[in-house]
Design an enzyme around this catalytic site. Structure first.
Site, PDB file in Angstrom:
ATOM      1  N   ASP A 178       0.845  -1.205  -0.082  1.00  0.00           N
ATOM      2  CA  ASP A 178       0.020   0.131   0.041  1.00  0.00           C
ATOM      3  C   ASP A 178       0.994   1.123  -0.039  1.00  0.00           C
ATOM      4  OD1 ASP A 178      -3.230   0.244   0.592  1.00  0.00           O
ATOM      5  OD2 ASP A 178      -2.049   2.138   1.311  1.00  0.00           O
ATOM      6  N   CYS A 200     -14.471  -0.433  -7.600  1.00  0.00           N
ATOM      7  CA  CYS A 200     -15.514   0.012  -6.601  1.00  0.00           C
ATOM      8  C   CYS A 200     -16.088   1.524  -7.426  1.00  0.00           C
ATOM      9  CB  CYS A 200     -15.076   0.374  -5.294  1.00  0.00           C
ATOM     10  SG  CYS A 200     -13.517   1.455  -5.088  1.00  0.00           S
TER      11      CYS A 200
END
Length: 395
Positions: free
Chosen positions: A249, A339
């Site tokens: 990340d 998403c």
């Protein structure tokens, strides 16, 4: 009650019970932010009642369709209790103590999102209606949610500015203030949730079923979890016997919490790597180093905020899927998600198909994945469907 009149031939969506009326459909009428108004067709027919927002492109969010009395206090209470009751199955059996209690328009409470974390409710109020009646909503949630100790609000949602609402940080609406980190349960895994600064309200509850699906296939695998955030997919993989997990990340703060979540599992330093890096660059470095994996998860942030950004987003999705597919071993598995609500199922499927073709692999889709049942989608409000994903295997 003030009245809003629609332009001729602009009442179709209201008649089919879509909850949004855009500013371009309004002929005349105005009201205060969050005030309840009567919505009329151009010939004077009462179509229903909604909440007015003078600053938003969504000028009215419908609350009631048809000509019948509206009493806001009872409407809010009844709908909050009904939404919580629809999630009653989540509170039995002990699988999880974290659930979305209210999913905005799909629970007939426009702009109201409430997530529940082990006794603590956290809200995002993103409409003029939600902001005006937040105290009523908080009172109802406090009473309806089993064992609720406090109701708080995240005020750092960008869309609030579009509604002309104050943007801030965090506030307690009812009851006690939550702890700095809340420990939740999901299956055999535990997670720490930062409800003040974490993404959304702190955790991606909508990926519950997908995390379980990854865990079921992760045994003896070397797993790469991209856009890992606080490590949900990776924790499930290790809990189910993954040989090694790499969590990647760009946020050091997210990875720090991912490490704590791994510690809850007792596996922080056992075959788990935490890499702070841009995922696109990391995937390219793996390609250049000839690294391969048995299972890869791609769960990126939203690439498209609107339809105008869809094609640019599609290129981004293809890029990461192509890179990931080149890193899969024979028989390797890929879980990939979007998403972006503006990204359709069909286009996302085409993006993945095109990536597989360019990667020169035979990729077979085995799973279709979406948001969990506590994130329902009203048939009249397709915009509530946003999370799409698929899993497949290299043959």
């Amino acid at each position: 009650m003030k009245k809003i009149t629609l332009k001729p031939k602009r009442d179709y969506s209201v008649r089919r019970h879509h909850p949004w009326i855009f500013s371009g459909a309004v002929l005349d009428g105005e009201a205060e932010s969050g005030e309840t108004v009567e919505v009329r067709s151009s010939d004077g027919e009462c179509l229903g009642y909604g909440s007015y927002s003078p600053s938003s492109q969504i000028r009215v969010r419908m609350l009631v369709f048809g000509h019948r009395p509206v009493e806001i206090a009872s409407l809010v209470r009844d709908r909050v209790f009904a939404a919580v009751a629809r999630r009653s199955d989540f509170f039995v059996g002990g699988y999880t103590d974290a659930v979305r209690l209210i999913n905005a328009e799909s629970d007939l409470l426009p702009g109201v999102v409430v997530d529940f974390y082990a006794g603590w409710a956290v809200c995002q109020m993103t409409s003029a209606f939600a902001d005006r009646y937040k105290d009523l909503i908080a009172d109802a949630v406090m009473t309806a949610a089993p064992g609720c100790m406090g109701v708080s609000e995240r005020l750092d949602v960008d869309v609030r500015a579009k509604e002309g609402l104050m943007v801030g940080s965090f506030a307690v609406l009812k009851g006690e203030e939550p702890p700095e980190l809340i420990e939740i349960k999901e299956g055999d895994c535990k997670f720490l949730v930062d409800v003040r600064k974490g993404h959304k309200t702190g955790f991606y509850l909508d990926q519950r079923e997908a995390r379980a699906a990854v865990g079921a296939l992760a045994t003896n695998c070397e797993v790469l979890n991209c856009f890992s955030y606080t490590g949900g997919f990776g924790v499930f993989a290790r809990a189910n016997g993954a040989e090694k997990v790499t969590q990647v990340d760009i946020s050091g703060d997210a990875l720090a919490l991912a490490k704590k979540n791994a510690e809850l599992l007792g596996l922080c330093h056992i075959n788990t790597d935490f890499v702070e890096a841009d995922v696109f660059k990391f995937l390219r470095s793996c390609r250049d180093e000839n690294r391969t994996f048995d299972l890869i998860v791609l769960d990126p942030p939203k690439f498209a905020e609107s339809k105008s950004q869809v094609m640019k987003a599609a290129r981004g999705y293809k890029d990461i899927n192509l890179l990931a597919m080149k890193l899969l071993k024979p028989g390797g598995k890929l879980f990939t998600f979007s998403c972006s609500g503006a990204m359709t199922d069909d286009l996302f499927r085409k993006v993945v198909d095109s990536a597989a073709s360019d990667a020169g692999i035979d990729f077979r889709i085995t799973h279709w994945l979406s948001q969990g049942p506590d994130h329902p989608v009203s048939a009249a409000y397709p915009e509530g469907y946003y999370l799409k994903g698929l899993a497949g295997i290299v043959c």
